[in-house]
Structures are given as structure tokens and as C-alpha cells.
Design an enzyme around this catalytic site. Structure first.
Site, short mmCIF file in Angstrom:
data_model
loop_
_atom_site.label_atom_id
_atom_site.label_comp_id
_atom_site.label_asym_id
_atom_site.label_seq_id
_atom_site.Cartn_x
_atom_site.Cartn_y
_atom_site.Cartn_z
N THR A 129 -4.22 -7.03 -5.04
CA THR A 129 -3.03 -6.30 -4.58
C THR A 129 -2.26 -7.08 -3.52
O THR A 129 -2.85 -7.72 -2.66
CB THR A 129 -3.48 -4.95 -3.99
OG1 THR A 129 -4.27 -4.29 -4.95
CG2 THR A 129 -2.28 -4.09 -3.64
N GLY A 168 -10.88 -4.95 0.59
CA GLY A 168 -11.92 -4.59 1.55
C GLY A 168 -12.75 -5.81 1.92
O GLY A 168 -13.03 -6.66 1.08
N GLU A 411 -7.58 1.27 -8.13
CA GLU A 411 -8.03 1.06 -9.51
C GLU A 411 -7.12 1.75 -10.52
O GLU A 411 -7.58 2.25 -11.54
CB GLU A 411 -9.48 1.54 -9.68
CG GLU A 411 -10.48 0.85 -8.77
CD GLU A 411 -10.54 -0.66 -8.97
OE1 GLU A 411 -10.22 -1.13 -10.08
OE2 GLU A 411 -10.88 -1.38 -8.01
#
Lengths: 675, 675
Positions: A129, A168, A411
């Protein structure tokens, strides 16, 4: 008091239900391990929570090695027990970086990266992303340009919108990232490919030259996770760092295409299936807390002069919580089904047989959206059903919510997922091949959607007849059977209407894409109907496995509640589709109210069967023993603000005191007449 | 780019809409005051946020004195500007403690307490809720027992469940509390009364003997507020500390009842009216952020090969946001109406005329619940419509949500509020006098509810006809007029059905209260319909005030969108009530989609008209200039985790490093086959 509460009503013995998802031995291993004891995370700052999580993850890796935990599901369970179901800084290392190496690296690359990664010398993340680009992967802007002179790829973030954002573990933890970038070689853009990029020094952990990396700042939740940003300025990696199991770049820059573009479907399907399971877990935790607390809490009067009843005895409270309880059960079964189906199909995929993949892919997309939306709203409904105390962090409900809610977005954003399912259902439009514009084609395809809609109702009726022999259900079922042909007729008319709308848009000169956009709302509604049908069907099939007749009866009640509640929520659609008549509606409402009353005595037993121990729920309101108030008081006393009797900066400290007493005083005539 | 975004679509000039709620001069006074500048609260711990808020509140009181701010609405506005709309430690002092003194203290008591309180020598809070008791006031357990020997009241918390819990400012800030307690005198319990109780020393600020007081711990939001607990062990206050303007205890303990039990209605109505305004503000902020960001964000493809469109061009995005925009407008008007009505009726109340109070009380209860529920869900819808970035604290959406959501619970739990409205509507049951059980009485009363339901639709149809001359609306309206008598007939049949259900319950031997509980779900639905009708009606009347024909047209589109969206959300109810036919449903859907497209070009102008300056919105996504991504990057860089390049406790620090590299290594055969 508490035992009586547990049994639902005085004098009533609930059905004994064995655990739906029995606790694994790993959980007790972790919960009894003093190395994993921790202060209440609610009392820590975000930085402290991140640091505590890193420490625990390091301990966790050590222990998993020590105990030889290596089965994927055991790893997941161990990890989730250590972090009490929360996300943690190594999530993407374990869940994305390692699997990507396993699936997309060549044997040579696996040799170089896999063992160091497994031993945490390499800590990875998965950087896809970008700040300006999410679901639409082709829009990603990061570039990897091949330089044959040095046999290196040069990575760049050409714009602000191309900065990698959200991964993350990227902010502070990872020293490597799998980076998705547009591959440029021999002057051509070859689309997205994955590259292993070192981002921090493995010795000093400082960012490498050309790499700007950091934490993206505080979020709604995910306090333990250092979601990060990553910006490249001419960062060079060797040719061998592109993951080349499928597509390849040869030393001279020649590009070899991957044999199939369906290869990445597998991982997506797997992750989305896991998310369906997450929905079940999150909602079952929330409903456990809310239902147990509603049996402990007494409030108001039902009958003047009598004691305050448990709030679980109020019909309005039952209407909030029991459909969610039924949904939590339904999603448990859907999650199990998705995982089983994925494993079954994986075998075929490994044999090169992709036949079932598109259907599973579409179903996983739709069910991911359907279950996360329902669980997301349901958790908040549970929290608010606990009144003021649900708002306290000690309830754990705020925490469950903020950590679950991103699953509606990550997702695959849910609305996009629903439209993907609709695309498959209709087979009308695909990314690559727009459909034939003829009215017959469209009609036929939309009809498929409405067929699914229709069969959903059939599943519900057949369940109603098998479970409940009373007049309402019989009436509904008989009525249904008499009118089968009408159903089909009505469906056809709806399909014709939808097709007509599309046609009308096209005839006005609208392009197909615009016509599609103009019916998106209807398509999402159709996908929702399809998913609801699948869930009802799976719940219904699950019932067939239950042997014990008492348990069967309890679960059948839940299943019918789930189905009928879904109908009442979408009653307009059902009426419009002619699958219900207006005169049947009051009977549906009445039946629903009867089902609520029937669930009541077993409600606590049903949430007990989710088998969450107190350490995992971590909720004062949801305690197994029901001693809520004493423990709430104890918890509050430990709050950081209570460490000193008088707050450091609060009233009566020199600084603020002066302001209060030395400022100009108000004259009485300036006093507000009505504050 | 940004200007084009603001104008909605390239080449389109939106209608110029003047501010709905023009900014007050106070706001710019506060925003330009360097004393109120502050670090981003998202980067602070909870204790730091509390301390920063206390400092700002002290500054604020000083400045309000300095500038002579004394008009109640100016005070509210100043306070809200200083704290950016957040709650703060002095909220209950200003909003409950002082008003209670003004309304319930005798002149002698006002002399003793009011000026010290206004000058912050006395800092007060309002302690009503207990850990085990909320909405049901009669259930409160704290006791105040009169001792004629010393002419004192003795306060006690006899049980764990009686501990005062939740009052804002109680934890660390207040030194006095108005305490609601059961008054016992001359051996009898006289019900709830209010007492002024000193809880901390005015010199040292330490808790007084017999008082246990502290903070209740971290919550979902309200980080700035020290919601507290308070436990009494034989705390004595002089007789003159009971608020005695109405009820009195004489020196010998003789009790004098208050002349009316409706006296406390006024404050409740006022606060609930204010909450309706809060709903409007919270939802208008959230929709401003989401709509502006949706004009900045580009995503995916509508037409192959063309640039990624603004996400506001997707019908699914419009369907999420535009009904909420319409709702935000509707609630602004409802809030204005409630305040005006309250002020009008207050005059009558002061003259001893309570005629209109019960109706306003019931309406305030229902609308408080109706608007807070809608705004609450709407804020989250806005957040999720912003995709991943909505989850970042920099969007401000998480903050708006967690600070707004308690309003669904405080000042009357929403479901209880809805049932209160239903009680009034039906006049069937009241706390004190159960209704006559006869079927005619019940039928008649339930009918009132359904009449409201019907008139709601009439309001919508009449609006539809005045605004839109096209065939759909005309069809609907004509169809309606032809069928007026049918409406009445169908309503009657529904009423008869509801009454029959109630009767059936009674005939089965159920007590009236149980029968009421068994129809609670239906009653809530009826209240919801009633509230929706009121909101539609008020929006519709507001239109009549708009002179400018272009603005009128834009607002009329919004009003119709609000009304029709409400119908489509409750289409089952409308069909069941016979107020819509199944064949009309597709037309409603079609009309809704047309309205979305019609709102699109003016959407940004419509949120600009809410007139929030960037300092008040405090949202990177909702910036007026649209420069989202650059500012997001800047914001992230300031995040506490980025203060050091390498995290203190993160990987590669001695402690954790050792764990990583010195632990036992995995053997390759233990590597998971599929992670």
C-alpha cells in the site's frame, strides 16, 4: 448470585453445550508462563505498548523454538495467546514476509533469505500500500528500474503519493521489506513485481542510505504495531533480490512473464478466509462479554415492587444481543468451512488445476466483506448494550473494536469486495474483458444473482420446517410451496427491471462502465443477499452434524433466529422479490420474538461454549465468575491517574492554583442568568 | 488540483451556500490566542492530556473573566473552541454543578456556594450514577440519613454497587459534589434528594475523612476528563447542605415534600436538546472530513485507460456519504428547533404552566436517542468511507467517534429513551399509573403511534410534489391521494394486530408489565418512526425560510434524499403499513440514485457551509485546501515513535538483540511447511 446468573434464570438448568472451538493446550501453556505476564496495556502509553509487544514477540520466538512449535495453526494460536489476540510488530514478518519467500522465491533465494528470516536476523515486512494507493494495485507508483550495467534494480518513490504507507512492523521493527513496485526494464513497464529490499542496517538498525523510514503515527487501535512509511531515493538492490520463482528478469534485462496471473489468488483467498475466522472470534468475544454482563447487571423494574431484573430479561436487550450471538455461531461455521475448502482446493492448485479457484476467490471476497461488516457493527452493538461500563477500557470492548475494525478495509476494501463478488456472480464485467452489451446476456446474468437470492429463502424455509412444527412456520413453508412458480415469475420481473435500468442508461448514451457504476448500489445489495444465503446454508448443514438432540434444538433455534432476523432486516428486498407477502411480515416479527424468549435460558451457556478463558477475554465485565463490580473498582484503583492522591498538574498545585485565586473576579451582575 | 476538487467536477460551478451555522467571533479570538496553542493531543499519554486540559480550562476561566464572556451560549462556544469540541474536566462544574445551584439552592445557599463556585474556589461535579445503577434513578443506593441531634446528614455508600461512578471531574479535579442520595429522616425513606458534599480539602486538595475518591481509569475516549468514583463512610454535612429550594428537612427532621415532581424535567429537557445539537455537530464534522477527502482521493478506474476518478464519483461512495450529509443538515435544523422550543416553554414553566412540558420531554427523549444513534453510526460510516487513512488519528474521525458515542448512553440510555417516547405516544403506561387494560384503550393509544407514522409519509409526499415535478414523484403523490382511505384502513388493521398481540399475552395470564416487555421491540420501532417523521417535517418547514431559489433547490434535494432514504431503510415497515406498494419500491430506489447524482456537484460546497475552520476540525484528511498527503507525511514524522531513529526497546537494542541471536536455532526440518 453468580451461579444463578450463569444458569440464566432461577431454577432453570440450561442445556450443556460442549465448546464450539475447544481451547488448545498451547493457550494454557502461555497463560501459565510468567514470562508473558504483563501490566494492563490500557495503563501504558503507545510507545510503551509497542515496546512491551516487541519484548513479548522476542520471548515468543524463543519459546516456540524451545518447544518446537512449528505447525502453522499452532504458531497462530501461540502468537495469538501471547498477544491476547492483538496484532503485534512481527505479524507481517510471520504472516506475509516468510510466506512470500516460501511461495515466490527461487530455491537459491530461499537459501539466502529464509533461514536468516526464520532466525530473526532478517526481520521483514510486506510493503504494498502507498499513501495515495490502496485497493487498486495497478495504481501503485513505486518504481524498480533495472540497470543492466550493474545488474541492479533501482528503487524510487517518484511522488508523495507513492510513499509506502501502512505496512505493519515497517516503522521501527523491520530491517527488510518485500516491496511491490512497477518493474521497468528495457524501456518498458512490466507491471507489479516483488523485491526484497534491505531498509535498515542489520548491525546498527539505522536506515540505509536513500531510505526514509518511520512510524505513521497513532491510530484508532493497533497501538502495539509500528505501521510505517517508506520512501526510496535511488536505492539499489542486486538483480537476485527480485522474487523470481515465476516472472524473471535476465541479466541483460530481458523479461520473462509469469505463466499465470492467478498465482497470487491463493494467498489472497487464504488471508480472506482467515479474516472470516477473525470475524467469528471478535464477535464471539464481544457477545460473550455483553451476554455475561447482561446476566449480572440488574436494572429498573419490570414489575412494580419486585427486585430489579437482569437486563438480559428485557426484550429490547435480547433483540440486540441474541441475533449477534446467532451470527457469531454462524460465522464460526463459515470460518471452518472456508479453511477446509481452502485446504481442499490448495491441493488442486498445486497440481495446476485452477478450476475452483475463481469461485472460491469470489466467495472469499464477498464473505470477507459480509462477515467483517456484520461483526464490526455487532461489536459496537455489544459495547453499547453494556451501557456506560461498555465504554470503560476495562470492558475490553473498545479494544476488541478498534483492533477488529481495520479488517473492513485491509486485504480488500469491503465495498470493492462486494462488487467483486457481484462481478463473478454476474460474470458480466471483468477487469480485462467487458461483457457483451446485449440485453439477453445481461438479463441472464442478473438472473443468476436473483436465483441465489431465491435459494436463500428456500434454505430458510426448509430449516424452519425441520425445526419448528408450530403453525407459523408451517404456514410460511406451505405458503412458499404453493407459490414456487410465482417466486420464479417475480424474480424474473425483478431481473427484467434491473436489466431495463442498465439498458436505459446505455441508451441514454452512457458508457458501459458508467452504467455499471450507476447500478453499483444494487449489485452490492445482491452480493449481500448471496452471502447471507451462503451463511444460512452453512449453518443449516452444520446442524446435521449435531447428534445430541437437546443441543441440536438449541442450535437450531439460533440458526432460525439468524435466518429470520436476516429476513426482517431486509424485509423490503424480500417483499420486493415477492418471496414474502406483506401479510406474512407480522408473523416473522412474532416468530422472532418467540425465538428470543427461547434463546434466553441458554444464552449464558451458549457463550460459555465459545470457551474463552478470562485471561484471553481480558474483560472485567465478561468475567466467568460474574464478580464485575468489585473487580472494576480494583481495576480503577490501579489507573495511572490514581498513582498520586493529588494530580501533578491538577487543581491546587502552585501553577494552576495561582490562576484560580489571583485572577480578576467576576462581579455578581455578570453572572450568567442561566448557565 | 485542489480548487477543481472543491468545485466538485471539472468545469462545474457549485451553488454558493452561506454558512448554516456561521462561525462566532469567539472562535477566531480563541484560535489566534497563543495561550491556547497546544501539541497534537494524539501524541500525548492520557495523564498528559488530562493535565493539558486542566491548564487550558484554568486559562479559559481567566480569559472569560477578562473579556467579560457571560452569555450562556458564548460561554459554551468559548469553552468548545478552547477544547476543540472535546469534553474537559470542568464540564460538570459549568454544566451541572452551577446550574443545579442556580435552580435548586435557596437564596441563602446560593450566597454560600455560588460565588465561590463561580470563582473556582469551589470546584464541583454532579454525582448521580452509581457503579450498579444508571438510568433507573429510584434504584440508587447512596444514603443520606438525617441526624437531628447534630442537625447533620450522614452520607454512606452501603454496598459496592452504590459507589458513585462516572461523574466527570470527580476523579482528580473537584473538591465538592452535588450528591444524589436516598434521604432518610424520622425513620422513613423520602426518595432521592441532592446534597452539597465537600470531598477534598480546599487547601491541600486531599480527600476528606470518610471519602474515597479517584479516577475510574482509561476509557474509549474522554481522555481529558477524570471521570471518577466516590465512596462514603459516615461523611457528615450540615443540614443546610441539602438543596432546599423545593423539598425541605426541618431542624427536627420533619420532611416537606416538593410541590411538583416535574421540576427536574426542565434540566433534562435542556440537556437532551443540547445533545441533539451535538449530534448535528459531530455528524457534520465527520461528513465534512469524509466528503472533502473523497474529492481529494483518486482510486481505481471507472473507464479503462482514463485517470483514476475522485472516489466521490463512485455511486457506492455517494450512497454512503450523501444520506449522512442530508442527515447532518436535518439534525442542525432539529437542534435549532429544540433549543427555540425549550426557550419558549421555559417562560411558561417559570410561570408555573407545565402544559407543554410532558410533550417536549417525550420528544426530547426520543430525538436524543434517534439523533445520537444516527450520528453515531454515521461517524463510523464516514471513517470507513475514508479507507485506511480514516483509521489514522490524523483523520480526527476516531476522536470524533469516541468522544461522541457516550451520548447514546448518558443522559438517558437510548433504548430507554425510545420506550419513554412510546409511553408518551401511547399514554398507555406511566411509571406511576399502569393503564386501563381494556382493548379499546390500548387500540386507541397504539393508533396514535401509527397515525404519526402515517403523517410522516404525508410530509414526505408533499415535499416530493413541491420539489420535483417529474413523473416518479407525481406518481407517488397521486397514488397516495387516491388511497388516503386505504392508509387509514391499513393503519387500523396494524393497530388491531398490535392490540391483539398484547391481548393474547394478557389472556395467556401474563401480567401487564410482562406484556409490555413482550412488545417493547415494536414500541421502539414505532418511536423511531415517530422521530423520523418529526425530523422530515422540520427539514421540510425549514425549506420555506430559504429565499434563494438555487440554494432552495439544493436543500430541497437533500431533504428529499433524507426522507426517501429513511423510507428505503424502513421499507418493510412502510410496506407492512400499506403506505407503499411493492411496485413503488423500485421507483424509490431509482429516485434515490438520481438524487445522489444531483447532490454530487454541490457536495463539497454543502460541507463548506458548515463553516468549520481547520483548527476546529483538526483533521489532515478534511483540510480546506485539500493538501492531504504532504501534511499526513509531516504529521507522521512528528509521531513520538519517530523521536529516535532506533526505538529504545526495539530490535537491535542489547536486551532484545540477545534474545534474537543467542536463542536456540531452528533446524530446517522444523520449518513450517506452509506458514
Amino acid at each position: 448470585m453468580c451461579l444463578m446468573n450463569r444458569w440464566g434464570r432461577e431454577g432453570h438448568m440450561p442445556v450443556l453445550i460442549s465448546p464450539v472451538v475447544p481451547e488448545r493446550p498451547t493457550v494454557s501453556l502461555v497463560c501459565s508462563d510468567p514470562d508473558f505476564e504483563h501490566e494492563d496495556l490500557n495503563f501504558l502509553s503507545r510507545s510503551e505498548r509497542y515496546e512491551a509487544a516487541v519484548k513479548k514477540s522476542a520471548q515468543m520466538i524463543l519459546k516456540m523454538r524451545e518447544y518446537g512449535v512449528s505447525d502453522p495453526e499452532e504458531i497462530y494460536c501461540y502468537k495469538s495467546s501471547v498477544h491476547r489476540g492483538r496484532s503485534e510488530p512481527l505479524d507481517l514478518h510471520l504472516g506475509m514476509f516468510l510466506p512470500t519467500l516460501l511461495n515466490q522465491a527461487t530455491p537459491e533465494q530461499q537459501e539466502r533469505f529464509l533461514m536468516p528470516a526464520w532466525n530473526l536476523e532478517i526481520i521483514g515486512t510486506y510493503a504494498q500500500t502507498e499513501i495515495g494507493h490502496g485497493t487498486h494495485l495497478r495504481g501503485l507508483e513505486t518504481t524498480a528500474t533495472y540497470d543492466p550495467a550493474t545488474q541492479e534494480f533501482v528503487l524510487n518513490s517518484p511522488t508523495v503519493t507513492s510513499i509506502k504507507w501502512w505496512p505493519g512492523g515497517l516503522g521501527k521493527t523491520a530491517n527488510h521489506a518485500v516491496v511491490l513496485a512497477q518493474l521497468h526494464t528495457q524501456g518498458k513497464c512490466r507491471g507489479l513485481h516483488a523485491f526484497i529490499v534491505p531498509i535498515r542496517s542489520t548491525s546498527s538498525h539505522k536506515p540505509l542510505p536513500g531510505v526514509e523510514v518511520g512510524d505513521i503515527g497513532p491510530k484508532f487501535g493497533f497501538d502495539e504495531v509500528d505501521n510505517g512509511y517508506l520512501k526510496f531515493a535511488n536505492v539499489r538492490v542486486p538483480r537476485g533480490n527480485m522474487l523470481m520463482k515465476y516472472a524473471q528478469v535476465e541479466p541483460d534485462g530481458t523479461y520473462q512473464k509469469a505463466p499465470s496471473d492467478k498465482l497470487t489468488y491463493g494467498t489472497m483467498v487464504f488471508i480472506r478466509s482467515m479474516i472470516v475466522g477473525d470475524s467469528a472470534r471478535a464477535l464471539s468475544k464481544a457477545s460473550t462479554i455483553a451476554i455475561r454482563y447482561s446476566a449480572v447487571r440488574h436494572q429498573s423494574e419490570l414489575r412494580p415492587g419486585e427486585a430489579e431484573p437482569q437486563i438480559l430479561d428485557y426484550q429490547t436487550q435480547q433483540q440486540k444481543l441474541f441475533p449477534l450471538l446467532a451470527t457469531a455461531y454462524a460465522f464460526q461455521f463459515v470460518g471452518q468451512y472456508m479453511t477446509q475448502t481452502y485446504h481442499r482446493i490448495t491441493g488442486d492448485i498445486n497440481q495446476g488445476d485452477y478450476t475452483e479457484l475463481p469461485e472460491l476467490h469470489a466467495l472469499a471476497a464477498g464473505l470477507k466483506a459480509f462477515t467483517t461488516w456484520a461483526a464490526n457493527a455487532g461489536i459496537e452493538e455489544c459495547r453499547m448494550a453494556c451501557g456506560g461500563h461498555g465504554y470503560s477500557r476495562c470492558s475490553s470492548l473498545p479494544d476488541i473494536y478498534v483492533n477488529f475494525t481495520p479488517s473492513c478495509t485491509y486485504e480488500g476494501e469491503n465495498t470493492v469486495m462486494m462488487l467483486q463478488t457481484a462481478r463473478w456472480e454476474g460474470g458480466m464485467f471483468s477487469c480485462h474483458s467487458p461483457p457483451p452489451p446485449g440485453p439477453e446476456g445481461i438479463l441472464e446474468q442478473v438472473y443468476v444473482v436473483w436465483r441465489a437470492f431465491e435459494t436463500r429463502v428456500e434454505a430458510i424455509w426448509s430449516m424452519a420446517s425441520s425445526v419448528l412444527a408450530d403453525w407459523t412456520c408451517l404456514f410460511l413453508v406451505c405458503h412458499h410451496h404453493q407459490r414456487t412458480s410465482h417466486f420464479v415469475l417475480l424474480c424474473s420481473s425483478l431481473v427484467a427491471l434491473a436489466a431495463k435500468n442498465l439498458q436505459a442508461q446505455l441508451q441514454k448514451g452512457k458508457r458501459q462502465e458508467d452504467a455499471w457504476n450507476s447500478t453499483a448500489v444494487d449489485l452490492v445489495r445482491a452480493s449481500d443477499a448471496h452471502c447471507h444465503y451462503v451463511v444460512v446454508k452453512l449453518f443449516s448443514s452444520k446442524l446435521e452434524e449435531v447428534q445430541d438432540s437437546e443441543v441440536h434444538s438449541v442450535l437450531a433455534t439460533l440458526a432460525l433466529l439468524y435466518a429470520l432476523h436476516g429476513i426482517s432486516q431486509r424485509s423490503g428486498d424480500f417483499l420486493q422479490a415477492g418471496l414474502l407477502s406483506v401479510s406474512q411480515l407480522p408473523r416473522v416479527s412474532q416468530k422472532l420474538k418467540e425465538l428470543l424468549a427461547r434463546v434466553r435460558p441458554n444464552a449464558v451457556a451458549l457463550v460459555d461454549a465459545f470457551d474463552y478463558r478470562d485471561e484471553m477475554l481480558n474483560s472485567v465485565l465478561g468475567r466467568y465468575d460474574g464478580n464485575v463490580y468489585e473487580n472494576m473498582f480494583e481495576w480503577a484503583r490501579k489507573s495511572p491517574l490514581n498513582r498520586t492522591e493529588v494530580s501533578e498538574q491538577g487543581p491546587r498545585k502552585p501553577d494552576t492554583l495561582r490562576l484560580y485565586t489571583e485572577g480578576p473576579r467576576f462581579k455578581p451582575h455578570l453572572l450568567p442568568s442561566c448557565l
